[in-house]
Enzyme design. Structure first.
Site, PDB file in Angstrom:
ATOM      1  CG  HIS A 118     -65.761  23.561  14.594  1.00  0.00           C
ATOM      2  ND1 HIS A 118     -65.776  23.027  15.646  1.00  0.00           N
ATOM      3  CD2 HIS A 118     -64.362  23.762  14.438  1.00  0.00           C
ATOM      4  CE1 HIS A 118     -64.485  22.748  16.098  1.00  0.00           C
ATOM      5  NE2 HIS A 118     -63.718  23.072  15.051  1.00  0.00           N
ATOM      6  CG  HIS A 144     -55.864  20.344  14.184  1.00  0.00           C
ATOM      7  ND1 HIS A 144     -56.565  20.464  13.084  1.00  0.00           N
ATOM      8  CD2 HIS A 144     -55.994  20.960  15.096  1.00  0.00           C
ATOM      9  CE1 HIS A 144     -57.427  21.350  13.625  1.00  0.00           C
ATOM     10  NE2 HIS A 144     -57.156  21.774  14.787  1.00  0.00           N
ATOM     11  CG  ASP A 160     -56.477  23.854  17.541  1.00  0.00           C
ATOM     12  OD1 ASP A 160     -56.868  24.541  16.573  1.00  0.00           O
ATOM     13  OD2 ASP A 160     -56.818  22.623  18.065  1.00  0.00           O
ATOM     14  CG  ASP A 212     -58.132  17.432  10.940  1.00  0.00           C
ATOM     15  OD1 ASP A 212     -57.226  17.836  12.086  1.00  0.00           O
ATOM     16  OD2 ASP A 212     -59.009  17.343  11.567  1.00  0.00           O
ATOM     17  CD  GLU A 264     -58.440  19.258  16.976  1.00  0.00           C
ATOM     18  OE1 GLU A 264     -58.834  19.600  18.013  1.00  0.00           O
ATOM     19  OE2 GLU A 264     -59.005  19.417  16.098  1.00  0.00           O
ATOM     20  CD  GLU A 265     -61.359  20.744  14.160  1.00  0.00           C
ATOM     21  OE1 GLU A 265     -61.933  20.639  14.976  1.00  0.00           O
ATOM     22  OE2 GLU A 265     -60.722  21.938  13.947  1.00  0.00           O
ATOM     23  CG  ASP A 309     -60.122  25.388  14.338  1.00  0.00           C
ATOM     24  OD1 ASP A 309     -58.966  24.639  14.474  1.00  0.00           O
ATOM     25  OD2 ASP A 309     -61.169  24.823  14.735  1.00  0.00           O
TER      26      ASP A 309
END
Length: 487
Positions: A458, A74, A167, A76, A143-144, A113
């Site tokens: 994150h 992904h 991922d 983002d 995606e996030e 990530d």
């Protein structure tokens, strides 16, 4: 410079990605980069209506008979920063640096990530020395924040029967299943009141210093949730002092464990010494409870000017809010009975905000079992109804069911053992991977997920292990080179 690391082609592309702002829903610049990359390297490129990108390249000479494989990442990243870091994710580049065995970022999330996965896929496409059969690269959007790209993926777009998701975040582990998830929002209107005459001191409380992290991968580690802890102080300790709550906020993403929370309160100047003692008492309590997990946890306050606080929440609603959040479920609900050490069901209270005279809480529920996910949602509905709060349930998706007979899994296991002379672990991840959504339109696609070791995604503590990237890269290339064994 991280571009000096090996494999050079992957790290150079990742360095480019770091220079391009690409938080969720702000992906036009990274999209432009990928399209330009495809044009430069003469790679076929298609975009769909939801922002996904599909790149494809013919097989290396002599490998035309190999089955086609899709690599998937992904585009983002999660935009998280420390409060004292000045950074605008929509315009500022990430600043990566090497710290011993790791690559980190200065005061922000790194975006490993899934930037490392994206870089590896683009490097596989562009490096003429890499041997592969017909190759596709699927890059999904946003995606996030809810897997929007995966939800919008159209049928018959990909031609590959096999897909490698890039991922996951533990080198040496091959993932063949993941949790499903659903977003839950609960909210109700706030009634305000004037500040009582005897409340002449105005404070901003700050609970900070927590590690935070990924609400799937890190939920079992016992890390503190800043929202829950600050509410705990206000609902338990601070009740000995007559204070009034003016504002509360905490967390920024529903899929990140909250690292910080803040409250604005009023109280009488004569009660400030007692309140200060309660702060110190709770700080000691936190240090005792979290000394091995959250060594930097800190509860502090600073005084505000009178004009900074215009009003307070009504006394009745204040107690309702404190009870509501203090009793809100959070964390691991059940562990898996099928796979030792794997979380089956959890929820994360990720955000609390007050806006437009409403207070709202945002949860992310995850589970390997759809019925268990629904049960947690039902408990949150009951919790909301206790105070007549409104609730919304959105973005639900099922998990990815493990296929232990997967040809791609067996090939990856074999290649890992052959390269590193050790067995890879076969895992199911509690985080959400897009593979579960791909099965809607591609029910017979054979999929695995692999990646390097990424710690604290994150959160601004995110870091990627340098040597694990090289090992992940070796495995990926070996699978591509040996894909004739999938026939």
């Amino acid at each position: 410079m991280i571009s000096s690391l090996a494999p050079k082609s992957l790290w150079t592309i990742f360095d480019h990605i770091c220079q391009i702002p690409h938080p969720s829903h702000h992906e036009q610049m990274i999209t432009n980069y990928i399209v330009d990359f495809a044009t430069t390297h003469k790679i076929e490129c298609k975009l769909d209506k939801v922002g996904n990108i599909l790149l494809s390249k013919p097989a290396s000479k002599g490998m035309e008979h190999y089955p086609s494989i899709a690599l998937q990442a992904h585009m983002d990243m999660v935009p998280q920063k420390n409060e004292d870091t000045i950074h605008d994710f929509s315009v500022d580049p990430i600043k990566p640096y090497i710290d011993g065995e790791w690559v980190k970022a200065q005061g922000t999330t790194l975006g490993a990530d899934n930037g490392i996965g994206l870089a590896s896929a683009l490097a596989a496409l562009s490096d003429p020395t890499i041997e592969h059969g017909p190759l596709e690269v699927l890059v999904t959007a946003s995606e996030e924040t809810g897997m929007f790209g995966a939800f919008g993926l159209q049928p018959n777009w990909l031609k590959s029967q096999f897909l490698i998701n890039t991922d996951s975040e533990d080198e040496g582990e091959i993932f063949t299943g993941c949790a499903g998830g659903v977003d839950f929002k609960s909210s109700f209107p706030i009634t305000y009141a004037i500040i009582p005459d005897n409340q002449d001191t105005f404070l901003r409380l700050s609970l900070k210093g927590l590690k935070g992290g990924h609400s799937g991968c890190d939920i079992h580690l016992g890390r503190g949730n800043a929202i829950k802890l600050l509410i705990r102080f206000l609902a338990q300790y601070a009740q000995d002092v007559p204070f009034r709550l003016a504002h509360f906020s905490g967390g920024t993403l529903r899929n990140a464990i909250p690292r910080e929370a803040f409250a604005e309160i009023t109280l009488s100047q004569k009660d400030l010494p007692a309140f200060d003692a309660l702060i110190k008492q709770f700080q000691q309590t936190l240090q005792n409870e979290f000394k091995h997990i959250e060594p930097n946890i800190s509860l502090t306050y600073n005084q505000l000017e009178k004009e900074d606080v215009k009003r307070v929440i009504s006394a009745e609603q204040q107690q309702k809010i404190l009870n509501w959040f203090n009793s809100a479920p959070n964390g691991v609900v059940t562990m898996s009975n099928d796979i030792a050490g794997v979380v089956e069901t959890s929820l994360n209270l990720g955000i609390v905000e007050i806006k437009d005279n409403q207070i709202a809480a945002y949860f992310l529920i995850r589970s390997q079992v759809d019925s268990a996910k629904d049960a947690v949602a039902s408990s949150l509905i009951s919790h909301s109804q206790l105070i007549d709060a409104n609730y919304e349930i959105n973005g639900g998706y099922s998990g990815w069911t493990p296929n232990l007979n997967s040809k791609l899994l067996k090939l990856a296991e074999n290649r890992y053992h052959s390269i590193f002379d050790q067995k890879a672990k076969i895992m199911v991840i509690h985080a959400g991977l897009e593979c579960g959504l791909f099965t809607k339109h591609y029910p017979h696609m054979d999929m695995i997920s692999i990646g390097p070791t990424i710690v604290s995604p994150h959160s601004p503590d995110e870091k990627v292990h340098i040597h694990s990237v090289e090992k992940y890269w070796q495995l990926l290339l070996s699978i591509l080179k040996s894909a004739d064994q999938l026939v």
